[in-house]
Design a protein around this motif. Structure first.
Motif, PDB file in Angstrom:
ATOM      1  N   SER A 158       0.832  -1.214   0.000  1.00  0.00           N
ATOM      2  CA  SER A 158       0.000   0.000   0.000  1.00  0.00           C
ATOM      3  C   SER A 158       0.859   1.254   0.000  1.00  0.00           C
ATOM      4  CB  SER A 158      -0.925   0.008   1.221  1.00  0.00           C
ATOM      5  OG  SER A 158      -1.736  -1.139   1.248  1.00  0.00           O
ATOM      6  N   PRO A 382      -3.688  -2.197   8.032  1.00  0.00           N
ATOM      7  CA  PRO A 382      -4.185  -3.567   7.882  1.00  0.00           C
ATOM      8  C   PRO A 382      -4.850  -4.097   9.154  1.00  0.00           C
ATOM      9  CG  PRO A 382      -2.053  -3.363   6.841  1.00  0.00           C
ATOM     10  CD  PRO A 382      -2.290  -2.072   7.580  1.00  0.00           C
ATOM     11  N   SER A 385      -8.114  -2.705   9.708  1.00  0.00           N
ATOM     12  CA  SER A 385      -9.079  -3.232   8.739  1.00  0.00           C
ATOM     13  C   SER A 385      -9.414  -4.695   8.995  1.00  0.00           C
ATOM     14  CB  SER A 385      -8.518  -3.074   7.320  1.00  0.00           C
ATOM     15  OG  SER A 385      -8.209  -1.715   7.041  1.00  0.00           O
ATOM     16  N   TYR A 387      -7.042  -7.274   9.383  1.00  0.00           N
ATOM     17  CA  TYR A 387      -6.024  -8.223   8.926  1.00  0.00           C
ATOM     18  C   TYR A 387      -4.840  -8.158   9.881  1.00  0.00           C
ATOM     19  CZ  TYR A 387      -8.856  -7.654   4.715  1.00  0.00           C
ATOM     20  OH  TYR A 387      -9.909  -7.573   3.836  1.00  0.00           O
ATOM     21  N   TYR A 410     -10.195  -4.359   1.376  1.00  0.00           N
ATOM     22  CA  TYR A 410      -8.931  -3.641   1.572  1.00  0.00           C
ATOM     23  C   TYR A 410      -8.405  -3.098   0.244  1.00  0.00           C
ATOM     24  CZ  TYR A 410      -4.222  -2.558   3.219  1.00  0.00           C
ATOM     25  OH  TYR A 410      -3.055  -1.898   3.535  1.00  0.00           O
ATOM     26  N   ARG A 413     -10.226  -0.052  -0.770  1.00  0.00           N
ATOM     27  CA  ARG A 413      -9.796   1.134  -0.022  1.00  0.00           C
ATOM     28  C   ARG A 413      -8.510   1.703  -0.615  1.00  0.00           C
ATOM     29  NH1 ARG A 413      -8.578   2.014   6.486  1.00  0.00           N
ATOM     30  NH2 ARG A 413      -7.532   4.017   6.197  1.00  0.00           N
TER      31      ARG A 413
END
Length: 425
Positions: A158, A382, A385, A387, A410, A413
């Protein structure tokens, strides 16, 4: 050799150009973007909206080079992306794939894109540091990445994606070669140390030889007291088997590709220890991209969320497969000892200090500061979210069999936050 049907390229592009010209002349709601013309499709539209926008265009074939054979795990993200784009376009966009780097060697993929042999391919800047100096600077910046298999993989891909798109010098590096960046951070985690015997401290590494694929990895290997050597992937297995090298530094995907676990099942890995990665880049020929109608560009861009989601899923499957192979080979996963950790950390600090004084980018200190800020921003996301690092590498395979993973939310996003600002319009 070009893939079947390659000779149709010129006529197909000429047809598209004519269609674009007609749309420009007749459609009141025409918008122009990065070379794209024709009706636009709003972000978040459904498949029918894309099909409607592309209904009056001639079909176009995208020529793609894949790194692995059809159906292999390593290209599952690419195959799902192509399937989705084809379906959502009403088959107005289809793909002709040359598997296993059939058109150009991995290190020559950028040249094949530039000269028109292919339209889309995975470019690995690490193979050509002089051609991609800024992209290779990212290898230093990945020292800020979390190396854990779950949270680290998600956060690293990301922030690297966000940082790449916000770094003009990096995107310009591709544009100068007439390449369009689609996904700038295609990778499956950081490096692992594979050895026939367990090695975790400085005394165990002293005097050994270690296969290393980058200057950054070699610096860390040297800090352990070992001698880094560079050998082709195809020779790694035999190199360990014959004692040419004592250990191999490679990521999960490299371990599977070389079957190195069979001969080196003892793994040393500390997920919180700085290490570098060499992300590959999914790139498009700028000439082909600019020839496409706007709606086609938008569809190809919007469905990168699918590519990204399956890339994350693929990463988990690769970790699970490596974990299982280690267990079946009677291997283990152990962390570096405190002394070895300190040596690697010192080498990493020296790499960053050396980079800060270099001319790799116009302002290396600002470049590194931006990378660090992006890494810190995405590191907690993460877990927030849902994870979390629920398993380490040793138990990853067992955990994965019961994990119910879906990275769609994810990926959506990341696409909204990172890709949407760069959407063709």
């Amino acid at each position: 050799m070009p893939s079947p049907g390659r000779g149709k390229r010129i006529s197909a592009h000429m047809v598209i150009a004519v269609v674009v010209a007609v749309v420009l002349a007749s459609c009141a709601e025409t918008r122009s973007g990065i070379g794209g013309s024709g009706p636009a499709v709003p972000y978040g539209a459904n498949a029918d909206d894309y099909r409607s926008a592309l209904a009056d265009t001639e079909p176009v074939t995208i020529y793609v080079q894949a790194t692995n054979p059809a159906g292999s795990l390593n290209i599952s993200d690419l195959e799902m992306y192509m399937k989705t784009v084809t379906e959502w376009s009403g088959e107005k966009i289809t793909f002709d794939v040359a598997y296993s780097n059939a058109i150009a060697k991995a290190e020559d993929a950028d040249d094949a894109l530039e000269d028109g042999r292919i339209d889309m391919a995975l470019v690995i800047p690490g193979y050509e540091p002089s051609e991609f100096p800024v992209s290779n600077a990212m290898a230093k910046a990945t020292l800020f990445a979390d190396q854990s298999p779950i949270e680290g993989t998600l956060s690293a891909t990301s922030w690297m994606t966000e940082f790449a798109f916000s770094s003009p010098e990096l995107t310009e590096e591709f544009e100068e070669k007439r390449l369009k960046i689609l996904n700038p951070a295609n990778f499956v985690g950081g490096p692992l140390m594979f050895c026939p015997q367990s090695r975790t401290d400085l005394s165990a590494f002293k005097g050994t030889t270690v296969s290393s694929g980058s200057t950054e990895h070699s610096a860390q290997v040297s800090a352990l007291g070992a001698s880094p050597v560079s050998i082709p992937y195809s020779d790694v297995y035999e190199g360990v088997q014959r004692g040419v090298v004592d250990c191999v530094v490679t990521a999960a995907t490299g371990a599977i590709a070389t079957n190195v676990v069979d001969v080196a099942p003892q793994v040393t890995f500390s997920p919180d220890l700085p290490a570098t990665s060499n992300p590959a880049v999914w790139a498009f020929s700028a000439d082909t991209w600019n020839s496409l109608p706007l709606a086609a560009q938008q569809l190809l861009w919007d469905k990168l969320s699918v590519l990204y989601a399956v890339q994350l899923e693929k990463s988990m499957k690769l970790y699970a497969e490596v974990s299982q192979q280690i267990a079946e080979a009677g291997g283990s996963v152990k962390p570096y000892t405190p002394g070895a950790r300190r040596s690697i950390e010192q080498a990493s600090t020296a790499l960053l200090a050396e980079f800060a004084e270099s001319d790799a980018v116009p302002d290396p200190s600002t470049f590194l500061a931006g990378a660090r800020a992006a890494a810190e921003k995405w590191k907690p996301i993460p877990a927030e979210s849902g994870y979390r690092n629920e398993a380490d590498l040793a138990g990853f395979s067992e955990w994965f069999t019961t994990a119910d993973l879906d990275f769609t939310e994810y990926a959506d996003r990341v696409h909204r936050d990172v890709y949407l600002p760069h959407r063709p319009s």
